[in-house]
Design a protein around this motif. Structure first.
Motif, PDB file in Angstrom:
ATOM      1  N   CYS A   1     -75.224  13.338  55.871  1.00  0.00           N
ATOM      2  CA  CYS A   1     -74.030  13.823  55.151  1.00  0.00           C
ATOM      3  C   CYS A   1     -74.292  14.051  53.665  1.00  0.00           C
ATOM      4  CB  CYS A   1     -72.867  12.866  55.352  1.00  0.00           C
ATOM      5  SG  CYS A   1     -73.133  11.279  54.576  1.00  0.00           S
TER       6      CYS A   1
ATOM      7  N   ASP B   1     -65.443  11.361  62.810  1.00  0.00           N
ATOM      8  CA  ASP B   1     -66.196  10.106  62.804  1.00  0.00           C
ATOM      9  C   ASP B   1     -65.833   9.208  63.987  1.00  0.00           C
ATOM     10  OD1 ASP B   1     -67.946  10.354  60.526  1.00  0.00           O
ATOM     11  OD2 ASP B   1     -66.154  10.279  59.263  1.00  0.00           O
TER      12      ASP B   1
ATOM     13  N   ASP C   1     -73.397  15.551  60.176  1.00  0.00           N
ATOM     14  CA  ASP C   1     -72.979  14.192  59.795  1.00  0.00           C
ATOM     15  C   ASP C   1     -73.311  13.184  60.888  1.00  0.00           C
ATOM     16  OD1 ASP C   1     -71.783  12.111  58.352  1.00  0.00           O
ATOM     17  OD2 ASP C   1     -69.791  12.549  59.163  1.00  0.00           O
TER      18      ASP C   1
ATOM     19  N   HIS D   1     -74.656   9.878  62.667  1.00  0.00           N
ATOM     20  CA  HIS D   1     -74.832   8.463  62.346  1.00  0.00           C
ATOM     21  C   HIS D   1     -75.697   7.868  63.449  1.00  0.00           C
ATOM     22  CE1 HIS D   1     -70.569   8.855  60.437  1.00  0.00           C
ATOM     23  NE2 HIS D   1     -71.499   9.448  59.708  1.00  0.00           N
TER      24      HIS D   1
ATOM     25  N   GLU E   1     -65.519   2.806  60.367  1.00  0.00           N
ATOM     26  CA  GLU E   1     -66.403   3.279  59.282  1.00  0.00           C
ATOM     27  C   GLU E   1     -65.945   2.715  57.939  1.00  0.00           C
ATOM     28  OE1 GLU E   1     -66.605   7.528  58.537  1.00  0.00           O
ATOM     29  OE2 GLU E   1     -68.746   7.454  58.166  1.00  0.00           O
TER      30      GLU E   1
ATOM     31  N   GLU F   1     -76.333   6.951  58.056  1.00  0.00           N
ATOM     32  CA  GLU F   1     -76.331   8.414  57.895  1.00  0.00           C
ATOM     33  C   GLU F   1     -77.745   8.938  58.095  1.00  0.00           C
ATOM     34  OE1 GLU F   1     -73.371   9.920  57.320  1.00  0.00           O
ATOM     35  OE2 GLU F   1     -72.318   8.000  57.197  1.00  0.00           O
TER      36      GLU F   1
HETATM   37 ZN    ZN Z   1     -71.423  10.395  57.943  1.00  0.00          ZN
END
Ligand code: ZN
Ligand code: CA
Length: 301
Positions: free
Chosen positions: A37, A157, A182, A184, A191, A198
């Protein structure tokens, strides 16, 4: 992995006005790389957010034009593989996230990757469960920064957005203009500090239009469950929306009597946080596929 799209082919807002960088047919496998990200700007613990170029944060790879898709279509995106390539980075930032008042020192920490884990401070081994934070399609109009989740997808997310999951979106513009990023390598629901592990990554996926009306989107399916994902300015608004959408799905699409749906949502459904740190907050409501099957409903394949 040979890529159809390298990670430099990135965009920063979902919009009808961002030109596609790849055109694919429905059902065709697409391989793409994703940036972390921060677009790879934080390489060591000495790199902090103070020196970050914010204009290139939250990149998504794409947009991908999916042939034959038009506004109003239901698009299913199958995540065939979500693979973190590492290393990962995490940040703690004073004034940011749910613990911003308690965090007084800015910190960047790099997490090394083993084959299937990430290593936190050479000490704690955490099993990888790579997921995509940002995934979605262009809205019918306007421009939604990749930092923000919504009805088009975006920065949801959600930890379920991983290998084997299918995401459903309502197409806003011709070609859908899909993108994702993005990644993870691991993240807890919520989060809470503002980030997961990341990581850059590689994704294999395919997308096609599904002939099904009334599915509330964004919608997720994996081997065990279905989930509606909703975002709003407050958690209260987000969870009420999630419950309303799941009830609507169970009654109008899956054909359950209202009270059966409501009772079963309380018995075997689960309301969970995705993230509470983005410009809008995201929750999901999960419901087991085995119970849908008992009612004679299965999502078309
Ligand atoms: Zn992220
Ligand atoms: Ca994110």
């Amino acid at each position: 992995m040979a890529s159809d799209l390298t990670r430099d082919k990135a965009f920063f807002a979902f919009s009808p006005d961002v030109a596609p960088v790849l055109r694919v047919n429905q059902g065709e496998e697409v391989r793409l790389e994703t940036h972390d990200c921060f677009s790879g700007q934080l390489k060591t613990s000495a790199d902090t957010l103070e020196t970050l170029d914010w204009s290139i944060t939250n990149p998504a790879t794409g947009p991908v034009y999916i042939e034959g898709t038009k506004p109003g279509d239901l698009l299913r995106v199958d995540l065939l593989e979500v693979k973190a390539t590492g290393p990962s980075v995490m940040v703690a930032v004073p004034g940011v996230g749910t613990m911003g008042e308690q965090i007084t020192e800015m910190e960047t920490t790099i997490l090394k990757h083993t084959v299937d884990s990430v290593i936190f401070k050479d000490r704690i081994e955490v099993k990888q469960k790579p997921m995509l934070g940002v995934i979605g399609v262009a809205p019918a109009q306007g421009e939604i920064p990749n930092s923000t989740p919504g009805g088009h997808g975006g920065n949801m997310d959600c930890t379920l957005v991983t290998t084997g999951a299918s995401l459903y979106f309502t197409v806003g513009v011709e070609g859908a203009l899909f993108g994702c990023g993005d990644m993870h390598a691991a993240m807890g629901d919520g989060e809470v500090v503002i980030c997961g592990a990341e990581t850059p990554g590689e994704v294999r996926l395919r997308a096609s239009v599904v002939p099904l009306a009334g599915l509330p989107t964004p919608f997720l399916e994996n081997g065990e469950l279905v989930a509606v994902i909703t975002s709003a300015e407050t958690v209260d608004e987000a969870y009420k929306l999630a419950i309303a959408r799941m009830l609507e799905f169970l009654t109008d699409v899956a054909g359950m009597p209202t009270n059966d749906a409501a009772l079963l949502m309380s018995l075997v459904g689960s309301l969970k946080f995705c993230q509470v740190v983005d410009p809008l907050l995201t929750v999901r409501f999960e419901f087991p596929k085995s119970v849908l099957k008992e009612y004679g409903f299965e999502l078309p394949r």
